[in-house]
Design a protein around this motif. Structure first.
Motif, PDB file in Angstrom:
ATOM      1  N   LEU A 206       6.744  -0.759  12.530  1.00 43.65           N
ATOM      2  CA  LEU A 206       7.108  -0.577  11.120  1.00 43.65           C
ATOM      3  C   LEU A 206       8.301   0.355  10.939  1.00 43.65           C
ATOM      4  CD1 LEU A 206       3.570  -0.271   9.461  1.00 43.65           C
ATOM      5  CD2 LEU A 206       4.995  -2.310   9.716  1.00 43.65           C
ATOM      6  N   ASP A 207       8.834   0.818  12.064  1.00 41.69           N
ATOM      7  CA  ASP A 207       9.996   1.718  12.040  1.00 41.69           C
ATOM      8  C   ASP A 207       9.694   2.980  11.234  1.00 41.69           C
ATOM      9  OD1 ASP A 207      12.553   2.556  12.711  1.00 41.69           O
ATOM     10  OD2 ASP A 207      13.518   1.546  11.009  1.00 41.69           O
ATOM     11  N   LEU A 208       8.560   3.592  11.564  1.00 39.91           N
ATOM     12  CA  LEU A 208       8.135   4.826  10.916  1.00 39.91           C
ATOM     13  C   LEU A 208       7.931   5.902  11.976  1.00 39.91           C
ATOM     14  CD1 LEU A 208       5.388   3.354   8.535  1.00 39.91           C
ATOM     15  CD2 LEU A 208       7.725   3.980   7.893  1.00 39.91           C
ATOM     16  N   SER A 209       7.918   7.133  11.558  1.00 35.59           N
ATOM     17  CA  SER A 209       7.568   8.209  12.488  1.00 35.59           C
ATOM     18  C   SER A 209       6.045   8.228  12.660  1.00 35.59           C
ATOM     19  CB  SER A 209       8.046   9.553  11.955  1.00 35.59           C
ATOM     20  OG  SER A 209       7.282   9.945  10.826  1.00 35.59           O
ATOM     21  N   ARG A 210       5.577   8.815  13.753  1.00 36.41           N
ATOM     22  CA  ARG A 210       4.139   8.904  13.974  1.00 36.41           C
ATOM     23  C   ARG A 210       3.476   9.757  12.894  1.00 36.41           C
ATOM     24  NH1 ARG A 210       3.696   9.856  20.562  1.00 36.41           N
ATOM     25  NH2 ARG A 210       4.887   8.004  21.170  1.00 36.41           N
ATOM     26  N   ASN A 211       4.153  10.807  12.468  1.00 35.05           N
ATOM     27  CA  ASN A 211       3.592  11.657  11.418  1.00 35.05           C
ATOM     28  C   ASN A 211       3.422  10.891  10.106  1.00 35.05           C
ATOM     29  OD1 ASN A 211       3.328  13.924  13.014  1.00 35.05           O
ATOM     30  ND2 ASN A 211       5.355  14.736  12.484  1.00 35.05           N
ATOM     31  N   THR A 212       4.387  10.009   9.805  1.00 32.45           N
ATOM     32  CA  THR A 212       4.271   9.204   8.584  1.00 32.45           C
ATOM     33  C   THR A 212       3.090   8.252   8.679  1.00 32.45           C
ATOM     34  OG1 THR A 212       6.659   9.323   8.179  1.00 32.45           O
ATOM     35  CG2 THR A 212       5.454   7.552   7.091  1.00 32.45           C
ATOM     36  N   VAL A 213       2.925   7.642   9.846  1.00 30.54           N
ATOM     37  CA  VAL A 213       1.785   6.736  10.040  1.00 30.54           C
ATOM     38  C   VAL A 213       0.478   7.506   9.890  1.00 30.54           C
ATOM     39  CG1 VAL A 213       0.568   5.259  11.692  1.00 30.54           C
ATOM     40  CG2 VAL A 213       3.060   5.130  11.506  1.00 30.54           C
ATOM     41  N   ARG A 214       0.384   8.690  10.470  1.00 27.68           N
ATOM     42  CA  ARG A 214      -0.844   9.488  10.370  1.00 27.68           C
ATOM     43  C   ARG A 214      -1.101   9.917   8.926  1.00 27.68           C
ATOM     44  NH1 ARG A 214       1.216  11.674  15.475  1.00 27.68           N
ATOM     45  NH2 ARG A 214      -0.118  10.885  17.165  1.00 27.68           N
ATOM     46  N   THR A 215      -0.036  10.218   8.188  1.00 28.39           N
ATOM     47  CA  THR A 215      -0.198  10.559   6.773  1.00 28.39           C
ATOM     48  C   THR A 215      -0.754   9.375   5.992  1.00 28.39           C
ATOM     49  OG1 THR A 215       1.609  12.178   6.845  1.00 28.39           O
ATOM     50  CG2 THR A 215       0.996  11.303   4.678  1.00 28.39           C
ATOM     51  N   HIS A 216      -0.183   8.187   6.237  1.00 30.17           N
ATOM     52  CA  HIS A 216      -0.694   6.969   5.598  1.00 30.17           C
ATOM     53  C   HIS A 216      -2.160   6.769   5.973  1.00 30.17           C
ATOM     54  CE1 HIS A 216       2.846   5.592   3.634  1.00 30.17           C
ATOM     55  NE2 HIS A 216       3.524   5.253   4.722  1.00 30.17           N
ATOM     56  N   LEU A 217      -2.478   7.022   7.240  1.00 31.27           N
ATOM     57  CA  LEU A 217      -3.834   6.769   7.726  1.00 31.27           C
ATOM     58  C   LEU A 217      -4.848   7.677   7.016  1.00 31.27           C
ATOM     59  CD1 LEU A 217      -5.389   4.997   9.641  1.00 31.27           C
ATOM     60  CD2 LEU A 217      -4.952   6.630  11.479  1.00 31.27           C
ATOM     61  N   LYS A 218      -4.492   8.925   6.799  1.00 31.56           N
ATOM     62  CA  LYS A 218      -5.385   9.834   6.068  1.00 31.56           C
ATOM     63  C   LYS A 218      -5.623   9.344   4.650  1.00 31.56           C
ATOM     64  CE  LYS A 218      -4.151  14.037   8.632  1.00 31.56           C
ATOM     65  NZ  LYS A 218      -3.503  15.387   8.550  1.00 31.56           N
ATOM     66  N   GLN A 219      -4.569   8.857   4.018  1.00 34.48           N
ATOM     67  CA  GLN A 219      -4.710   8.335   2.653  1.00 34.48           C
ATOM     68  C   GLN A 219      -5.557   7.063   2.642  1.00 34.48           C
ATOM     69  OE1 GLN A 219      -0.537   7.997   1.826  1.00 34.48           O
ATOM     70  NE2 GLN A 219      -0.372  10.092   0.997  1.00 34.48           N
ATOM     71  N   ILE A 220      -5.399   6.251   3.669  1.00 36.63           N
ATOM     72  CA  ILE A 220      -6.207   5.026   3.783  1.00 36.63           C
ATOM     73  C   ILE A 220      -7.683   5.385   3.932  1.00 36.63           C
ATOM     74  CG2 ILE A 220      -6.704   3.034   5.250  1.00 36.63           C
ATOM     75  CD1 ILE A 220      -3.661   3.010   5.919  1.00 36.63           C
ATOM     76  N   PHE A 221      -7.976   6.382   4.795  1.00 33.78           N
ATOM     77  CA  PHE A 221      -9.363   6.822   4.973  1.00 33.78           C
ATOM     78  C   PHE A 221      -9.959   7.250   3.634  1.00 33.78           C
ATOM     79  CE2 PHE A 221      -8.824   8.315   9.689  1.00 33.78           C
ATOM     80  CZ  PHE A 221      -8.728   6.985  10.076  1.00 33.78           C
ATOM     81  N   SER A 222      -9.191   8.004   2.873  1.00 37.70           N
ATOM     82  CA  SER A 222      -9.682   8.506   1.595  1.00 37.70           C
ATOM     83  C   SER A 222      -9.968   7.372   0.620  1.00 37.70           C
ATOM     84  CB  SER A 222      -8.652   9.468   0.992  1.00 37.70           C
ATOM     85  OG  SER A 222      -9.055   9.916  -0.288  1.00 37.70           O
ATOM     86  N   ARG A 223      -9.049   6.418   0.515  1.00 42.43           N
ATOM     87  CA  ARG A 223      -9.218   5.324  -0.442  1.00 42.43           C
ATOM     88  C   ARG A 223     -10.323   4.365  -0.022  1.00 42.43           C
ATOM     89  NH1 ARG A 223      -3.678   3.809  -3.567  1.00 42.43           N
ATOM     90  NH2 ARG A 223      -2.838   5.916  -3.695  1.00 42.43           N
ATOM     91  N   CYS A 224     -10.501   4.208   1.275  1.00 48.68           N
ATOM     92  CA  CYS A 224     -11.539   3.295   1.777  1.00 48.68           C
ATOM     93  C   CYS A 224     -12.867   4.008   1.990  1.00 48.68           C
ATOM     94  CB  CYS A 224     -11.081   2.644   3.081  1.00 48.68           C
ATOM     95  SG  CYS A 224      -9.699   1.509   2.889  1.00 48.68           S
ATOM     96  N   GLU A 225     -12.890   5.320   1.781  1.00 48.51           N
ATOM     97  CA  GLU A 225     -14.106   6.124   1.913  1.00 48.51           C
ATOM     98  C   GLU A 225     -14.705   6.020   3.316  1.00 48.51           C
ATOM     99  OE1 GLU A 225     -16.793   5.201  -1.257  1.00 48.51           O
ATOM    100  OE2 GLU A 225     -15.333   5.623  -2.826  1.00 48.51           O
ATOM    101  N   VAL A 226     -13.851   6.176   4.321  1.00 48.01           N
ATOM    102  CA  VAL A 226     -14.282   6.209   5.716  1.00 48.01           C
ATOM    103  C   VAL A 226     -13.749   7.490   6.346  1.00 48.01           C
ATOM    104  CG1 VAL A 226     -14.360   3.703   5.910  1.00 48.01           C
ATOM    105  CG2 VAL A 226     -12.249   4.912   6.505  1.00 48.01           C
TER     106      VAL A 226
END
Length: 243
Positions: A206-226
């Motif tokens: 996706l041409d992103l930094s690893r930190n950006t992916v991890r930030t997205h992942l934390k937000q995904i966890f929150s929205r999906c309640e996992v």
């Protein structure tokens, strides 16, 4: 759902109302066959089958295989996923026109179940369950249950449910946005993880930094309640993958 009779290719051919023999074309897997025999691994494709059109539409959307068997193990109908599994011959398939498990011990259990039902159709014969692994492929979990005696069905004796390894390794971005409330950027990260990519691979693709992916992942966890990537993938795998 309503089930109606279906006619299958056999030596004792049934006849339609017009008196003509009704044939169904078997699916050939390319193996050799002689005159009057059923190709190894083939089974009649059910263009109409026992399922009603609405029933077939619903069953073809399921993430598990569904098969109806008669007392001779002949397939009365099968949904799309089940037909794909049968065609691969991965631990179970069709031999001589009959449904079989390739593991003789498991197949003997199916024989015993059918024999028990022949002796006492309403005797409360138990369902059988087995995990099928073949050629180092991911295992299938299979449940074979008797059709209830009071069901409005004359041909089907058993129904088979196949819980397979996830065949489809993709999920619609629209599902991720509409069902789980993800942004498009978050949906692309979740979709890449669902395809089996690591965080590092997601960042590269996706041409992103690893930190950006991890930030997205934390937000995904929150929205999906996992709370973990494993829980996220389980959640996505047990829900719809497409609209």
């Amino acid at each position: 759902m309503r089930i109606s009779p279906v006619v299958y290719l056999d030596h004792n051919q049934p006849q339609g109302r017009s008196g003509r023999t009704i044939l169904k074309r078997p699916v050939n897997d390319g193996s050799r066959t002689g005159p009057g025999t059923v190709p190894r691994g083939s089974f009649p494709a059910p263009p109409t089958g026992d399922f009603t059109p609405l029933g077939r539409l619903i069953l073809d959307r399921l993430d598990r295989g569904v098969i109806l068997l008669d007392r001779h193990r002949r397939v009365q109908d099968a949904n799309a996923l089940a037909r794909r599994v049968l065609a691969t011959g991965n631990g179970l398939g069709i031999r001589g026109g009959r449904f079989v498990f390739l593991d003789p011990a498991v197949d003997d259990r199916l024989t015993g179940l059918i024999q028990a039902l022949a002796v006492s159709p309403s005797g409360g014969a138990r369902a059988m369950a087995a995990q099928i692994r073949h050629n180092r492929s991911p295992p299938y979990r299979v449940l074979v249950s008797p059709v209830p005696p009071d069901a409005d069905e004359r041909r089907a004796l058993l129904f088979v449910l196949i819980y397979g390894a996830r065949e489809r390794r993709d999920i619609s971005s629209d599902v991720l946005v509409e069902m789980y409330g993800l942004t498009r950027a978050q949906a692309e990260v979740a979709r890449s993880l669902f395809r089996g990519q690591s965080v590092e691979q997601v960042a590269t693709s996706l041409d992103l930094s690893r930190n950006t992916v991890r930030t997205h992942l934390k937000q995904i966890f929150s929205r999906c309640e996992v709370r973990s990537q494993r829980e996220l993938l389980h959640l996505l795998a047990t829900g719809p993958q497409d609209l």
